[in-house]
Design an enzyme around this catalytic site. Structure first.
Site, PDB file in Angstrom:
ATOM      1  N   TYR A  50       0.857  -1.188   0.000  1.00 55.20           N
ATOM      2  CA  TYR A  50       0.000   0.000   0.000  1.00 55.20           C
ATOM      3  C   TYR A  50       0.893   1.237   0.000  1.00 55.20           C
ATOM      4  O   TYR A  50       1.981   1.231   0.563  1.00 55.20           O
ATOM      5  CB  TYR A  50      -0.914   0.011   1.236  1.00 55.20           C
ATOM      6  CG  TYR A  50      -2.028  -1.015   1.185  1.00 55.20           C
ATOM      7  CD1 TYR A  50      -1.764  -2.367   1.401  1.00 55.20           C
ATOM      8  CD2 TYR A  50      -3.346  -0.633   0.937  1.00 55.20           C
ATOM      9  CE1 TYR A  50      -2.781  -3.309   1.360  1.00 55.20           C
ATOM     10  CE2 TYR A  50      -4.372  -1.574   0.895  1.00 55.20           C
ATOM     11  CZ  TYR A  50      -4.077  -2.913   1.107  1.00 55.20           C
ATOM     12  OH  TYR A  50      -5.086  -3.840   1.063  1.00 55.20           O
ATOM     13  N   GLU A  51       0.403   2.315  -0.616  1.00 57.50           N
ATOM     14  CA  GLU A  51       1.279   3.464  -0.872  1.00 57.50           C
ATOM     15  C   GLU A  51       1.731   4.199   0.388  1.00 57.50           C
ATOM     16  O   GLU A  51       2.640   5.008   0.333  1.00 57.50           O
ATOM     17  CB  GLU A  51       0.612   4.454  -1.836  1.00 57.50           C
ATOM     18  CG  GLU A  51      -0.579   5.170  -1.267  1.00 57.50           C
ATOM     19  CD  GLU A  51      -1.319   5.992  -2.328  1.00 57.50           C
ATOM     20  OE1 GLU A  51      -1.064   5.829  -3.518  1.00 57.50           O
ATOM     21  OE2 GLU A  51      -2.158   6.798  -1.919  1.00 57.50           O
ATOM     22  N   SER A  52       1.102   3.916   1.525  1.00 59.35           N
ATOM     23  CA  SER A  52       1.546   4.536   2.771  1.00 59.35           C
ATOM     24  C   SER A  52       2.915   4.023   3.201  1.00 59.35           C
ATOM     25  O   SER A  52       3.482   4.539   4.166  1.00 59.35           O
ATOM     26  CB  SER A  52       0.521   4.269   3.870  1.00 59.35           C
ATOM     27  OG  SER A  52       0.255   2.885   3.955  1.00 59.35           O
ATOM     28  N   GLY A  53       3.434   2.997   2.528  1.00 57.21           N
ATOM     29  CA  GLY A  53       4.782   2.535   2.852  1.00 57.21           C
ATOM     30  C   GLY A  53       4.835   1.129   3.421  1.00 57.21           C
ATOM     31  O   GLY A  53       5.872   0.696   3.911  1.00 57.21           O
ATOM     32  N   GLY A  76      -1.400   8.156  -5.585  1.00 60.89           N
ATOM     33  CA  GLY A  76      -0.242   7.533  -6.231  1.00 60.89           C
ATOM     34  C   GLY A  76      -0.510   6.927  -7.589  1.00 60.89           C
ATOM     35  O   GLY A  76       0.404   6.426  -8.240  1.00 60.89           O
TER      36      GLY A  76
END
Lengths: 262, 284
Positions: free
Chosen positions: A52-55, A132
């Protein structure tokens, strides 16, 4: 439809989940893609790596996250990295196999708009914007898109290209210098569309059980091409339905009204 | 060097009308208390920078703090639109808001360039999209080694960067853990920085994981328990999903929003009084 023991929303999620390989490395958008990707992990793809783009790298949430950075994602992740690292090294660096995106609108070349409907400076509907998605669409080895089928979503002309699919069709995506195969499949609640190998225009290749071709044509804003070998999507298995409903029930319970923990 | 201050003192000292201010936190550790304090102090004409403007920027925009916003995704996560942002952008309520819009890759690169002291960020993105049609800061640059066309945008160098973290020690070294977003880059890219923390402790270290940001790049540390609410602070409290859902109703109508902000924000002296009032009114 009343004779079927599942609804089309469930069919969409199940059909989308099946498109992920057992060993996939999948960059997951929030919402419909997240439901499908997690169902894949619970069914045929136990070892799939979800990102997921939060890392959060290789995360295994028990419930579906409401936001892209829920604690459940970081608590169950193999590694948590910064957002610049995610976009620079992992996405731009070409380390992700499948990008899995939702969309507000798509056109016949699977370009995506999640920015604005109407003129940019005087919008009819101002949508949240990209997040993203543009780099996911341009840099993953392949892209899956899932959204509900309607005339408002499947449009002749996008007011804004947020994320590029096959751009203007033919070889135009390659000519832009974008990586990967682009969108290999669009999974909706009515069926599945795939790009024609030459023109790259989306073609209806699968109908979900109980859905008619006319229904899909009516819900599409351009003259939709139908594959000569149109197939019916296999109905969800009992196991797929059970696991999806369990996942949804766990998620609903987790979102029950909460208070400040002290 | 860092000084320990109250949030009221830190905001008054560093945040001035007309400045470019970034409040960062990617879902996790969003500095909500600091944003509300900017509203309480009535600081206006700001350029607000944030990758994912959510409730706190909706509140600041609705209260007239912002003239301009630089962002890459604006919404109420998992719920829907930001009504105050849309009303400002579409109908100029309470006044006109201009935007500079990017995607996450661009914003992350722009913060990184700012932290690295570069004037621009270079990356491989935006090809074929409509962004450059509406954002004059998206340009192209040719790689001098390969001839490849790349995208260039200006570095982000906020006047003030504000983040929330779990802990700081008494010297103002800050420790944060969990999803870290672009917080470190924001601190290093900004001229002045304010960090609100859950608690001030004797000692912080990376022994238990997480990341320490050393005190010489931080101007003020403010002990602000629950300062990320309704977002979360890993190890302290969870995301308050119900408040995000309630915000949709509170913010839908401008007059109701104003009344709510008056009651809960302007008529409370600080963040702890705000939380107490929310509890009394059964919002949390």
């Amino acid at each position: 439809m009343s004779s079927l023991n599942f609804n089309l929303q469930e069919m969409m999620t199940v059909a989308a989940s099946r498109m992920l390989a057992a060993d996939d490395v999948c960059f997951v958008g929030i919402g419909l893609p997240s439901a499908a990707a997690n169902l894949a992990r619970l069914t045929h793809a136990e070892n799939i790596k979800l990102i997921y783009e939060s890392g959060t790298l290789d995360t295994k949430p028990k419930t579906l996250p409401l936001s892209i950075g829920d604690g459940e994602l970081s608590d169950t992740a193999l590694s948590v990295i910064s957002v610049p690292e995610m976009f620079r090294y992992w996405l731009q660096g070409g380390k992700i196999r499948t990008g899995f995106l939702g969309a507000a609108q798509v056109d016949r070349f699977a370009n995506i708009n999640t920015t604005v409907i109407g003129p940019y400076d005087a919008p009819k509907v101002r949508l949240p914007g990209a997040g993203g998605a543009p780099l996911i669409a341009s840099h993953c080895q392949r892209v899956l898109i899932t959204l509900r089928h309607s005339k408002r979503a499947f449009v002749e002309q996008l007011d804004f290209i947020t994320s590029v699919g096959f751009y203007e069709g033919g070889n135009s995506r390659e000519e832009l210098g974008l990586r990967g195969q682009g969108p290999v499949m669009v999974i909706t609640d009515l069926g599945i569309l795939e790009p024609d190998p030459i023109s790259r225009e989306l073609v209806l290749t699968h109908l979900h059980p109980g859905v008619s071709v006319e229904q899909v044509i009516t819900a599409t804003g351009w003259p939709l091409k139908i594959d000569a070998d149109l197939k019916t999507t296999p109905a969800p298995t009992a196991e797929e339905l059970y696991l999806l409903r369990e996942l949804n029930a766990r998620t609903q319970e987790a979102y029950a009204p909460d208070g400040l923990s002290t | 060097m860092t000084t320990i201050k109250t949030l009221k003192e830190a905001i008054a000292l560093y945040v001035k009308p007309g400045m470019t201010v970034a409040l960062e936190g990617f879902t996790h550790l969003i500095p909500n208390a600091a944003g509300l304090e900017i509203i309480r102090q009535g600081i206006k004409n700001l350029t607000l920078v944030r990758m994912t403007p959510d409730l706190i920027y909706d509140q600041m925009i609705g209260m007239g703090c912002a003239d301009r916003m630089i962002f890459s995704w604006g919404g109420n996560p998992g719920v829907g639109s930001l009504h105050r942002f849309r009303d400002a952008y579409e109908n100029a309520t309470p006044h006109k808001l201009t935007i500079e819009e990017h995607d996450h890759a661009a914003m992350a690169n722009a913060y990184t360039a700012g932290a690295a002291g570069l004037p621009l960020a270079v990356f491989d993105g935006y090809n074929g999209t409509s962004y450059a049609d509406h954002n004059a800061n998206i340009r192209s640059i040719t790689c001098p080694f390969t001839g490849k066309e790349l995208t260039a945008i200006p570095a982000l160098r906020p006047d003030v960067g504000i983040i929330h973290a779990q802990r700081a020690d008494r010297d103002g070294n800050v420790w944060l853990d969990g999803i870290s977003g672009v917080q470190k880059e924001t601190v290093l890219a900004s001229t002045h920085t304010i960090v609100t923390v859950e608690e001030i402790v004797d000692h912080v270290s990376e022994d238990q994981g997480g990341c320490v940001i050393p005190n010489w790049v931080i101007d003020a540390v403010c002990e602000t328990p629950y300062g990320a609410f309704p977002s979360y602070a890993s190890g302290y409290y969870e995301r308050n999903n119900s408040f995000y859902m309630q915000w949709d109703e509170i913010s839908r109508d401008y007059d109701r929003f104003l009344h709510w902000m008056q009651t809960f924000v302007l008529e409370t002296k600080d963040f702890s009084e705000y939380l107490e009032k929310l509890r009394e009114a059964k919002y949390v």
